[in-house]
Design a protein around this motif. Structure first.
Motif, PDB file in Angstrom:
ATOM      1  N   PRO A  30       0.530  -1.721   0.001  1.00  0.00           N
ATOM      2  CA  PRO A  30       0.445  -0.009   0.288  1.00  0.00           C
ATOM      3  C   PRO A  30       0.511   1.412   0.044  1.00  0.00           C
ATOM      4  N   ASP A  31       0.658   2.242  -0.886  1.00  0.00           N
ATOM      5  CA  ASP A  31       0.928   3.964  -0.742  1.00  0.00           C
ATOM      6  C   ASP A  31       1.725   4.506   0.854  1.00  0.00           C
ATOM      7  N   GLU A  32       1.149   4.336   1.837  1.00  0.00           N
ATOM      8  CA  GLU A  32       0.932   4.384   2.682  1.00  0.00           C
ATOM      9  C   GLU A  32       2.316   3.947   3.343  1.00  0.00           C
ATOM     10  N   GLU A  33       2.647   3.025   3.363  1.00  0.00           N
ATOM     11  CA  GLU A  33       3.417   2.003   3.593  1.00  0.00           C
ATOM     12  C   GLU A  33       5.353   2.275   3.260  1.00  0.00           C
ATOM     13  N   VAL A  80       5.610   5.571   1.696  1.00  0.00           N
ATOM     14  CA  VAL A  80       5.731   6.696   1.720  1.00  0.00           C
ATOM     15  C   VAL A  80       6.779   6.412   3.459  1.00  0.00           C
ATOM     16  N   LYS A  81       6.557   5.754   4.210  1.00  0.00           N
ATOM     17  CA  LYS A  81       6.938   5.071   5.058  1.00  0.00           C
ATOM     18  C   LYS A  81       9.170   4.651   5.403  1.00  0.00           C
ATOM     19  N   GLU A  83      10.162  12.983   0.713  1.00  0.00           N
ATOM     20  CA  GLU A  83       8.100  12.845  -0.082  1.00  0.00           C
ATOM     21  C   GLU A  83       7.695  12.839  -0.977  1.00  0.00           C
ATOM     22  N   SER A  84       7.893  15.122  -1.412  1.00  0.00           N
ATOM     23  CA  SER A  84       6.746  14.553  -1.830  1.00  0.00           C
ATOM     24  C   SER A  84       7.408  14.295  -3.101  1.00  0.00           C
ATOM     25  N   ARG A 130       5.763  10.745  -3.417  1.00  0.00           N
ATOM     26  CA  ARG A 130       4.522  11.161  -3.410  1.00  0.00           C
ATOM     27  C   ARG A 130       4.006  11.369  -5.503  1.00  0.00           C
ATOM     28  N   THR A 132       4.525  -6.665   1.642  1.00  0.00           N
ATOM     29  CA  THR A 132       3.880  -6.171   3.967  1.00  0.00           C
ATOM     30  C   THR A 132       5.142  -7.364   4.639  1.00  0.00           C
TER      31      THR A 132
END
Ligand code: AP5
Ligand code: ZN
Length: 214
Positions: A112-115, A117-118, A161-162, A165, A199
């Motif tokens: 997943p995207d949020e993972e 980014v982390k 980060e930017s 994304r 993951t």
């Protein structure tokens, strides 16, 4: 064996590529690593690619297709190869098929995207070889140093980060359609298509890949 890795930026393609290369004895063809080498060498191709890569955008299909065709024609690819980061648009996939470059296994790594980014904030790379580490999940033996050469590790300029994304947005728009594309080719019996849960730990993803493709 001709293998293709498909997955978002940071899904773990380069990490699993290190394992697959050793396990199956096939060379890794990473278009990202090839472009970064050109940037480092300051070639005209590198100068052109740098701006695009730092902005998190894709280099032109034409340029990438030429690069890959040339690489696949080299002797060490006769027994197979591992594509990491190519194709990543439908025109690239079409060009590859039109050139008679075939694939036996597509391996999709899903995170997943949020993972992602982390994860990216902890990535460290060895610029000379492309070897990938993570300060928490896959640390080098000596902090900040490559395991093989002992040379310094670096942070990739596009891991801010930017920019990450932006790269994720482009992935969903331009690369994700390849899931359906290769799903159809698999349905015709021309290759195997398998999706892995990225993951899981690095070792668990590797184990799942071996279990599936043998
Ligand atoms: P490229 O270098 O291919 O970048 P990318 O596809 O964005 O993928 P990444 O290398 O960022 O991620 P990865 O999936 O390899 O993950 P990694 O294993 O490092 O391309 C860079 C740029 O070049 C593009 O943006 C574009 O401009 C250009 N380009 C390249 N190919 C192109 C093409 N075909 N067409 C047009 N332009 C092209 O892992 C990430 C981090 O997570 C690491 O720190 C790692 O240690 C950690 N990690 C990995 N697995 C796990 C796990 N299971 N659990 C926890 N952490 C993990
Ligand atoms: Zn990579």
């Amino acid at each position: 064996m001709r293998i293709m890795l498909l997955g978002a930026p940071g899904a773990g393609k380069g990490t699993q590529a290190q394992f697959i290369m050793e396990k199956y004895g096939v060379p890794q063809i990473s278009t990202g690593d090839m472009l970064r080498a050109a940037v480092k060498a300051g070639t005209p191709l590198g100068l052109e690619a740098k701006k695009v890569m730092d902005a998190g955008q894709l280099v032109s299909d034409e340029l990438i297709i030429g690069l890959v065709k040339e690489r696949v024609a080299q002797d060490d690819c006769a027994k197979g190869f591992l594509l990491d980061g190519f194709p990543r648009t439908i025109p690239q996939a079409d060009a590859m098929a039109a050139s008679g470059i075939e694939i036996d296994h597509v391996i999709e790594i899903d995170v997943p995207d949020e993972e992602i980014v982390k994860r990216m904030s902890g990535r460290r790379v060895h610029p000379g070889s492309g070897r990938v580490y993570h300060i928490v999940y896959n640390p080098p033996k000596v902090e900040g140093k490559d395991d093989v050469t002992g040379e310094d590790l670096a942070i990739r300029p596009d891991d801010e980060e930017s920019t990450v994304r932006k790269r994720l947005g482009i992935y969903h728009e331009q690369t994700k359609p390849l899931v359906e594309y290769y799903g159809k080719v698999a349905a015709q019996g021309k290759l195997t298509y398998n999706k892995f849960d990225g993951t899981q730990s690095v070792g668990d993803v590797s184990a799942a890949i071996v279990k599936t493709i043998g």
